[in-house]
Design an enzyme around this catalytic site. Structure first.
Site, PDB file in Angstrom:
ATOM      1  N   LYS A   1      43.368  32.265  35.381  1.00  0.00           N
ATOM      2  CA  LYS A   1      43.965  31.803  36.632  1.00  0.00           C
ATOM      3  C   LYS A   1      42.881  31.503  37.666  1.00  0.00           C
ATOM      4  CE  LYS A   1      47.590  35.192  35.696  1.00  0.00           C
ATOM      5  NZ  LYS A   1      46.815  36.070  34.803  1.00  0.00           N
TER       6      LYS A   1
ATOM      7  N   ASP B   1      46.205  37.688  28.436  1.00  0.00           N
ATOM      8  CA  ASP B   1      46.348  37.173  29.800  1.00  0.00           C
ATOM      9  C   ASP B   1      45.277  37.774  30.700  1.00  0.00           C
ATOM     10  OD1 ASP B   1      48.147  35.861  31.997  1.00  0.00           O
ATOM     11  OD2 ASP B   1      47.762  37.890  32.719  1.00  0.00           O
TER      12      ASP B   1
ATOM     13  N   TYR C   1      40.717  39.467  38.415  1.00  0.00           N
ATOM     14  CA  TYR C   1      40.780  40.803  37.819  1.00  0.00           C
ATOM     15  C   TYR C   1      39.393  41.422  37.660  1.00  0.00           C
ATOM     16  CZ  TYR C   1      45.514  39.298  36.445  1.00  0.00           C
ATOM     17  OH  TYR C   1      46.805  38.824  36.429  1.00  0.00           O
TER      18      TYR C   1
END
Length: 310
Positions: free
Chosen positions: A79, A45, A50
């Site tokens: 994402k 993930d 990030y």
């Protein structure tokens, strides 16, 4: 438990346990990904926000090249960040470039808001007063409409959301031609978010839990029911907190860059009815007393509809 899977509403299998990469120490993410894949993990993930998808990509490339695993056997999640919520395909393209992939298995809306795409920072634009630069006229449903169009590109096999409350899901679903495959939320016994879990189950949306140990340092390790169940089964508290999600039918993300902990986190157990009653009673008690603990809530200054924050 690394071979346990759940079925998404797309027909895809999603692993029950995944490696999380949020807040992972820079310079250690590549090796963490390689080690996790060697250890049997099949879900990685990540997210553009990030700032470590290059390292994730390097780890994936090394594992593929070494024959540790094939691309089609790894479930990769990314994402779209809030500054790209009006440009979701561009957001996906940036992640794919960093990851060195042609497609991801699941692409999620990271948060249902829009931060200024033309602001003074790519990820965290701010106003002169230091507040986040947010476009408050934006409707999160419009972002979802762009997400739906991604499926025809082949750049993602499934789409979903993150950090969606019951209220936000109820705003989205009447306008969705594609039901989200996943809702990734902070989830643990101190924040069971049962109203969201129940709605998602009813609509066929799979729950993916992040921050399952509470937060850095594992603040839930000492919670009475967690400690009691750990002692009963002869395991560490982390195993109880991670196993809680599998018993709920959810995928759980365990974040670590330490090889020993990555190995330890896959040693999950089957919690019985008595165990789950203890944990559920604990959640219910915190709810009644207004003592729920949410550890991840960025200072957006927006009411996202979570009962503990509204």
């Amino acid at each position: 438990m690394t071979d346990k899977t759940f079925k998404l509403n797309t027909g895809q299998d999603i692993p029950a346990l995944g490696l999380g990469t949020w807040q992972s120490e820079k310079g250690k993410v590549k090796e963490a990904v390689v080690h996790a894949l060697k250890a049997g993990y099949r879900l990685i993930d990540g997210a553009y926000c990030y700032g470590n998808e290059d390292e994730v990509g390097e780890g994936l490339a090394e594992a593929f090249k070494a024959g540790v695993v094939r691309r089609e056997d790894v479930f990769v999640v990314s994402k779209v960040w809030a500054t790209y919520n009006t440009r979701v395909e561009l957001g996906l393209d940036k992640s794919l470039k960093s990851l060195g992939l042609d497609y991801v298995d699941l692409f999620l809306v990271h948060w249902p808001l829009l931060m200024n795409p033309e602001g003074n920072d790519d990820k965290f634009p701010k106003l002169p007063n230091g507040e986040r630069d947010i476009i408050r006229s934006h409707n999160h449903v419009d972002t979802w409409k762009q997400m739906e169009k991604l499926l025809a590109t082949g750049k993602t096999k499934a789409i979903g959301v993150c950090n969606y409350s019951k209220r936000y899901l109820e705003e989205l679903l009447p306008h969705a031609t594609v039901i989200p495959a996943v809702n990734q939320i902070e989830n643990h016994p101190a924040l069971s978010q049962q109203e969201i879990v129940d709605l998602c189950r009813d609509k066929g949306i799979h729950i993916m839990a992040y921050s399952p140990l509470g937060s850095t340092g594992g603040p839930l390790f000492s919670a009475e029911p967690v400690a009691k169940i750990a002692e009963k089964h002869g395991v560490k508290p982390a195993a109880v907190l991670l196993s809680y999600h599998l018993a709920r039918g959810s995928t759980v993300l365990a974040k670590s860059v330490t090889p020993e902990r990555i190995d330890e986190n896959k040693k999950l157990i089957d919690l019985d009815g008595e165990d789950m009653k203890l944990l559920n009673d604990y959640s219910d008690k915190l709810t009644k007393e207004g003592k729920l603990q949410r550890f991840v809530y960025p200072p957006f200054g927006i009411d996202f509809g979570f009962p503990d924050k509204s």
